[in-house]
Scaffold this active site. Sequence first.
Site, short mmCIF file in Angstrom:
data_model
loop_
_atom_site.label_atom_id
_atom_site.label_comp_id
_atom_site.label_asym_id
_atom_site.label_seq_id
_atom_site.Cartn_x
_atom_site.Cartn_y
_atom_site.Cartn_z
N GLN A 31 0.85 -1.21 0.00
CA GLN A 31 0.00 0.00 0.00
C GLN A 31 0.87 1.25 0.00
O GLN A 31 2.10 1.17 0.17
CB GLN A 31 -0.89 -0.01 1.25
N ASP A 86 0.36 0.36 13.69
CA ASP A 86 0.79 1.69 14.16
C ASP A 86 1.16 1.64 15.64
O ASP A 86 1.88 2.50 16.13
CB ASP A 86 -0.34 2.71 13.92
N ASP A 137 0.75 -12.31 7.12
CA ASP A 137 -0.69 -12.18 6.84
C ASP A 137 -1.46 -12.83 7.99
O ASP A 137 -1.28 -14.02 8.26
CB ASP A 137 -0.99 -12.88 5.51
N GLY A 138 -2.34 -12.05 8.59
CA GLY A 138 -3.11 -12.58 9.73
C GLY A 138 -4.01 -13.73 9.36
O GLY A 138 -4.33 -14.60 10.18
N ASP A 155 -7.68 -5.39 14.22
CA ASP A 155 -7.54 -3.94 14.03
C ASP A 155 -7.06 -3.71 12.60
O ASP A 155 -5.89 -3.41 12.34
CB ASP A 155 -6.53 -3.41 15.04
N THR A 157 -7.44 -2.62 8.26
CA THR A 157 -7.90 -1.62 7.30
C THR A 157 -9.29 -2.03 6.81
O THR A 157 -9.84 -3.04 7.26
CB THR A 157 -6.92 -1.58 6.10
N ASP A 158 -9.84 -1.26 5.88
CA ASP A 158 -11.18 -1.56 5.37
C ASP A 158 -11.19 -2.90 4.63
O ASP A 158 -10.15 -3.37 4.18
CB ASP A 158 -11.62 -0.43 4.42
N1 SAM Z 1 -5.21 1.44 14.20
C1 SAM Z 1 -5.57 2.35 13.14
C2 SAM Z 1 -6.85 2.97 13.49
O1 SAM Z 1 -6.86 3.81 14.33
O2 SAM Z 1 -7.84 2.60 12.87
C3 SAM Z 1 -5.70 1.72 11.77
C4 SAM Z 1 -5.67 0.34 11.71
S1 SAM Z 1 -4.09 -0.35 11.38
C5 SAM Z 1 -3.14 0.87 10.61
C6 SAM Z 1 -4.65 -1.41 10.04
C7 SAM Z 1 -3.57 -2.38 9.68
O3 SAM Z 1 -4.10 -3.62 9.23
C8 SAM Z 1 -2.67 -1.89 8.54
O4 SAM Z 1 -1.40 -1.63 9.06
C9 SAM Z 1 -2.67 -3.04 7.53
O5 SAM Z 1 -1.41 -3.23 6.92
C10 SAM Z 1 -3.08 -4.19 8.42
N2 SAM Z 1 -3.63 -5.36 7.69
C11 SAM Z 1 -4.56 -5.36 6.71
N3 SAM Z 1 -4.81 -6.62 6.30
C12 SAM Z 1 -4.02 -7.44 7.05
C13 SAM Z 1 -3.83 -8.85 7.11
N4 SAM Z 1 -4.49 -9.68 6.28
N5 SAM Z 1 -2.95 -9.35 8.02
C14 SAM Z 1 -2.26 -8.51 8.86
N6 SAM Z 1 -2.40 -7.16 8.85
C15 SAM Z 1 -3.27 -6.63 7.95
#
Ligand code: SAM
Length: 278
Positions: A31, A86, A137-138, A155, A157-158
């Site tokens: 991203q 983060d 990857d979770g 926690d 992303t969309d």
């Molecule tokens: N904590 C922040 C908030 O206040 O909403 C935003 C959420 S955090 C930045 C979202 C994280 O989910 C991102 O860093 C993204 O890379 C991660 N992410 C998305 N898909 C994922 C997956 N399949 N496995 C692990 N991490 C993932």
Amino acid sequence: MNLWFTEEQTDSLRLSFKVKKVLDYRKSKYQTLAVYETEQYGRLFTLDNFVMLTEKDEFVYHEMISHVALSCHPSPENILVIGGGDGGTIREIERHSRVKKITLVEIDEEVVNISKQHLPFVACGFNDKRVKVIIEDGIKYIKEHKNEYDIIVIDSTDPVAFAEGLFHTEFYQYVFDALKEDGIMVAQTEYPFLKSDFFKQIYTSLKKVFPIVSPYFAFIPTYPTGMWSFAFASKKYHYLKDLNPNFISEFENELKYYSTEIHRGAFAIPPFLKKIIQ
Ligand code: SAM
């Protein structure tokens, strides 16, 4: 000349921030990551031009995604966070001395790096010796762990691209299996005001997997519509009956949004949403 960052929340809704300075802009293999210094909300962190957090209001999301489940579980020793790169969520979890181990599984190491460089108010979460960060990857990680965690926090992303699978019934079943027999899952579940079909789909899925399920809500000014939802999904403990105010007593006066009253009120579902999920 004024500089603005504009988030295209939907194809007919935008939110703009007046920017003092672009602090960082980089691309990872997953991203585009950026950090801005804004007039109104302090530092702003975006992924693919979507607001992830701002310095001024991140405490709402991170307190609410963490303390609700931790206030209902009598022995939350082993916690898993998927996403959350983060550091804000683990910063809140660390307040609980009952927590012994926190595993954070983040797919994109650049998120951790940019946070450590520009977002000290959330990256401070990485300083605790109970934390182990795994870059993976979770969706893959969760399949390799059974009956291990007391609380799992999603926690993410969309629900698009590599995050999309984190909102599928199959994934929720893996989360169920990775939790101990009295485990709790919490997930961010987007904004029901404009995503009612998605909201209905998520809660229909969760109710297929968990015996105790409820949305709860918080007001996040910089997220689309301001009304944000989270899912509480539990094998045994109830989000109101098993709420124990003593579980936050050691640090209650440090919190800025979460309180026992907010906890109780957050589970009040407005009639227009009750119709959608019941
Ligand atoms: N904590 C922040 C908030 O206040 O909403 C935003 C959420 S955090 C930045 C979202 C994280 O989910 C991102 O860093 C993204 O890379 C991660 N992410 C998305 N898909 C994922 C997956 N399949 N496995 C692990 N991490 C993932």
